[in-house]
Design a protein around this motif. Sequence first.
Motif, short mmCIF file in Angstrom:
data_model
loop_
_atom_site.label_atom_id
_atom_site.label_comp_id
_atom_site.label_asym_id
_atom_site.label_seq_id
_atom_site.Cartn_x
_atom_site.Cartn_y
_atom_site.Cartn_z
N ILE B 238 -2.06 17.03 17.73
CA ILE B 238 -1.03 15.74 17.54
C ILE B 238 -1.27 14.90 16.09
N GLY B 239 -0.32 14.66 15.26
CA GLY B 239 -0.33 13.99 14.36
C GLY B 239 0.53 13.01 14.24
N THR B 240 0.31 11.87 13.49
CA THR B 240 1.52 10.91 13.15
C THR B 240 2.34 11.67 12.28
N ARG B 241 3.86 10.99 12.52
CA ARG B 241 4.84 11.85 11.41
C ARG B 241 4.38 11.69 9.86
N ALA B 242 3.93 10.51 9.58
CA ALA B 242 3.64 10.16 8.17
C ALA B 242 2.62 11.05 7.51
N ARG B 243 1.62 11.31 8.54
CA ARG B 243 0.59 12.16 7.95
C ARG B 243 1.12 13.63 7.86
N TRP B 244 1.88 14.16 8.87
CA TRP B 244 2.21 15.43 8.97
C TRP B 244 3.17 15.81 7.61
N GLU B 245 4.01 14.63 7.12
CA GLU B 245 4.78 14.68 5.77
C GLU B 245 3.84 15.08 4.90
N GLU B 246 2.62 14.50 4.59
CA GLU B 246 1.73 14.73 3.75
C GLU B 246 1.07 15.93 3.60
N CYS B 247 1.33 16.98 4.72
CA CYS B 247 0.82 18.11 4.66
C CYS B 247 1.59 19.25 4.14
N GLN B 248 0.79 20.36 3.51
CA GLN B 248 1.55 21.37 2.95
C GLN B 248 1.30 22.64 3.96
#
Lengths: 153, 412
Positions: B238-248
């Motif tokens: 589970i991740g925060t949406r903000a951190r997921w947005e930073e992922c490739q």
Amino acid sequence: MSDLQELYQSVILDHNRKPRNFGPLDDASGSAEGKNPLCGDQVEVAVRLDGDTLSAVKFTGSGCAISKASASLMTAAVTGKSRAEVDVLFERFHALVTGRLADAEITKESLGQLVVFSSVSRFPIRVKCASLAWHTLRAALENGDASIAVSTE
Amino acid sequence: MTDMTHTALAPRGDFPLLAANPLLHYLDSAATSQKPQTVLDAITHFYGTANANPHRGAYALAAAATDAYHEARETIAQFLGARDSDTLVFTRGTTEAMNLVANAWGRTHVQAGDEIVITALEHHANFVPWQQLAKSAGAQLRIAELTDDQQVDLDHLASLLSARTKVVAITHVSNAVGSITPVAEVVRLVRAHTSALLVLDGAQGAPHLPVDFDALGVDFYAFSGHKLLGPMGIGGVIGTRARWEECQPWQFGGDMIEWVHDMDSTWNVLPHRFEAGTPNAADAVGLAAAVRYLRALDMTAVRAHEVALLEYAQERLAGMDGLIVYGPPADARSGVLSFTLEDVHPHDLATILDQHNVCIRAGHHCAQPLMRRLGTSATARASFYVYSDTRDVDALVHALVEAQRIFAPVDA
């Protein structure tokens, strides 16, 4: 005797407590380090060859009672033997602990003190413990002065 | 002696393997838990009634598969305190989850000169991915050391944190010795000194403690299903949406794409962007049944049950010659009893205990850096769960006494 009593019989417990030929070997002509990554056991076996004769074998390392006793009893069994005789003993010991040796051959005459490992075959998880030192000895003999890591399978 | 009945929190009869082996004392739940019948039924039910490939096919059965997979995600996310269930990405387990974060976030954010902070408690799954990322990026791996009772030394951890710290990856609960990380304190330290990604390894946290992701304040929380009564091969992060947005994206293929052009592609939305290929829907459904089972037991009661067993075990073992128990006191430790017995190697202990139908783990517990710091190559580990009871502890103690008897010097 229960399976446990047979596995942990007095000879094995004695060699675990007071391992023979334990320590570094001066003037070694070959050595190898054996590791069992599964449990973290490790053993280093050093050999001295005079011509074709294994004149001295010593070991260091840490491990369970079965692996330590096996290393200790192995050094006693192979000292003074020729390389060909060591190979024969290795095969016989390996057959013993993997349950492939005929009952008629599981005797003191055929195996000497190594016969105390006859119940290891009933504990398949412990076969690696019993054979680690032997695989390492073989690597030490085959690789001269190289120190290598062996896995037991 | 603690006043305690023999009752487990969950009836053995709910667990087919335990029901079929009434004499078995399974004390290796930290490695993997037993599975209740409801989990096995849920998996069979999925294959028997809803088996089609989720997210594909314009027919009712495919829609049923998609719905079952979607509902499983919602149930599991809710159990772990994540209101936004699309921030739960399924993986094979914690190991794959850590590799996902190290690749999907780490490869684009960690550079030469940066630092990654882990601790000496870590399981190899939360150690090696960061070690290898640091190596390939030219970053520095820093390891927070431990107190004398194997808790993360927070002062040392704080001393490692700086503007150079890009990732802090830390276990929620140690698999090897059971230490529980004071997460709130770690979050406070990390947020005060860095803007680092904070990743929690929940492989041993989610099964044994109430977890409220939205309140934890970490960026990612990884877990495995098979340690919390679920099937093997399913887990997630589970991740925060903000951190997921930073992922490739880190794995490419079906389901994770939006559109594939000849020379480039665009990506699907969360969570599908990070779930390439046919999903493990059946095991997700099985895991959802597992968390429903745990929810009915109540995670606060699960924790209390394990503490009671741990305290009972400590009382029964008190005064045993040559026994060393690792880890902090029971209130800061999960249901894990990690120990060594003088003169009896853990591997020999495991064999002797096995002959008494007591299953424990002996070895380095995939935590070799920790073993080096303990100055041992291995420990024996008994671990408790909802179906464990005081009879399991009694059998353990009895078998340990037997092991000591076998190994007692004859001339003593």
